[in-house]
Design an enzyme around this catalytic site. Structure first.
Site, PDB file in Angstrom:
ATOM      1  N   LYS A 299       0.890  -1.173   0.000  1.00 13.72           N
ATOM      2  CA  LYS A 299       0.000   0.000   0.000  1.00 13.72           C
ATOM      3  C   LYS A 299       0.922   1.217   0.000  1.00 13.72           C
ATOM      4  CE  LYS A 299      -4.169   1.760   0.292  1.00 13.72           C
ATOM      5  NZ  LYS A 299      -5.043   1.786  -0.880  1.00 13.72           N
TER       6      LYS A 299
ATOM      7  N   ASP B  51      -6.435 -16.134   2.404  1.00 18.16           N
ATOM      8  CA  ASP B  51      -7.765 -16.703   2.669  1.00 18.16           C
ATOM      9  C   ASP B  51      -8.689 -16.477   1.479  1.00 18.16           C
ATOM     10  OD1 ASP B  51      -7.026 -17.667   5.085  1.00 18.16           O
ATOM     11  OD2 ASP B  51      -8.541 -16.590   6.255  1.00 18.16           O
TER      12      ASP B  51
END
Ligand code: NAD
Length: 385
Positions: A196, A256
């Protein structure tokens, strides 16, 4: 060659699936002339019951002395009311920290036989897939021992303000990036750094470090994505990815997300790698690794012969590849898993809903239990000799 392996069967379905991974390893050892010495360790809920703590010091010490650790799963409802530091899951954190395994590798592959289990449409699965087939085969490399999960945290005096800190040093980033590059070199030679960097200073250090390291790997195509975009691209065009390297927090979430795309957590293996293993066997082993399926102890199906043992067997295959450098042996076990899926064998978790024909399997589906699936993998392995 001799190798020493610490086995942690743990709780719930753990012991049921571990048996099949050990049998698969023995079969691979017999065929290729290796001896895998195993030592079974207490960790998790069963260790709490036996010794009052989730990771007895002697278990950690014994694990450190081995060439690699194979863990099934820990935890269960009977231990959920214990205080946090006494819960079975502390054993996982204790092993990761104690073994200093800083790079978590999670492959996410859509097997053609399990196409029906993936929630994405064909056109999405075709997008950016260089092979022109619906599918994906990616590897997420997550930094595991640093970042915001380990940074300074706290509350203000009145409790009304809280903070967690994302801290990374250049060496921490370099060692996990290198793991990613080395993996990319054995795969399709594409590496995407996810950060980021438009907002976070720690991410800017990740990007700078990656830009410098990219020069050491000219054969690898390096790209960069912000994490919000990466989360979208995973469900819009998963086929575009080969290796993704990212921080602890971003990797936790993205891995995930990727696992859901493959259809069943009963199929997914993982490796957590550290530095060179000290090794007790004298074998020329590579890195210390903790290998485990990504699923938990599935207490809801424990003891009923319902658990899918394939992620456990595939974890053993990853151990052969990454800690012992036994590529042919690992590939042979993976091929045996593939063969039983081709035969139409399915544990309940990967059976197609309501139909007797699943995915692209050549044969009708047959629902089998843990033991039959384990035996079928062994048969397929011996037939492939
Ligand atoms: P879980 O992964 O154990 O189970 C989630 C669902 O998936 C359940 O319906 C379960 O039956 C099914 N499932 C999981 N593995 C399967 C397999 N191999 N074959 C067929 N079905 C399978 O997650 P949970 O229910 O949230 O957690 C159960 C316990 O496991 C908790 O105590 C949790 O803390 C622990 N846990 C341990 C680990 C680990 O050891 N690495 C990871 C996650 C959860």
């Amino acid at each position: 060659m001799n190798y020493s392996i610490a086995l942690v069967p743990g709780d719930g379905i753990g012991p049921e699936i571990m048996v099949h991974a050990v049998e698969a390893l023995e079969a691979a050892g017999d065929r290729y002339g290796h001896v895998f010495h195993t030592v079974e360790l207490d960790a998790g809920g069963c260790a709490i019951d036996r010794c009052g703590e989730p990771l007895p010091a002697e278990s950690l010490e014994a694990a450190k002395q081995c060439d690699a650790v194979l863990l099934a799963a820990v935890g269960g409802p009977q231990w959920e009311t214990l205080p946090g530091n006494l819960r079975p899951e502390r054993a996982l954190l204790g092993l990761r920290a104690g073994l200093e395994v800083y790079a978590n590798l999670r492959p996410a592959v859509l097997l053609p036989q399990l196409r029906a289990a993936c929630p994405l449409k064909d056109e999405v699965l075709m997008a950016s897939n260089s092979e022109g087939k619906p599918g994906f085969d990616l590897l997420i490399v997550r930094e595991l021992t640093g970042g915001i999960y380990f940074g300074k945290r706290g509350r203000s005096e009145d409790g009304g303000t809280a903070f967690d800190t994302e801290t990374y040093s250049r060496p921490e980033i370099e060692r996990v990036l290198r793991t990613g590059y080395e993996a990319a070199m054995t795969r399709r030679k594409k590496l995407c750094v996810v950060d980021k960097a438009n907002v976070l200073e720690s991410s800017r250090l990740w990007r700078e470090t990656a830009q410098a390291m990219a020069e050491e790997y000219p054969a690898v195509e390096t790209s960069y994505l912000y994490v919000d975009n990466a989360a979208m691209q995973l469900i819009r065009a998963p086929g575009r990815f080969d290796v993704i390297v990212t921080s602890n927090l971003f990797g936790d979430i993205l891995s995930d997300e990727a696992s859901v795309l493959t259809g069943s957590i009963g199929m997914l293996a993982s490796a957590s790698l550290g530095a060179q293993a000290p090794g007790s066997s004298g074998a020329p082993v590579g890195r210390m690794g903790l290998y485990e399926p990504i699923h938990g102890s599935a207490p809801d199906i424990a003891g009923q012969d319902l658990a899918n043992p394939l992620a456990m067997i595939l974890s053993a295959a990853m151990m052969l590849r990454y800690s012992f450098g036994l590529e042919a042996e690992a590939a042979a076990l993976e091929a045996a898993v593939n063969a039983v899926l081709d035969q139409g064998l399915r544990t309940a978790d990967i059976a197609s809903r309501g139909g007797s024909r699943g995915g692209n399997a050549a044969l009708p589906e047959k629902i089998v239990g843990t033991r039959e699936m384990g035996r079928a993998v062994l048969n397929a392995f011996s037939l492939s000799a």
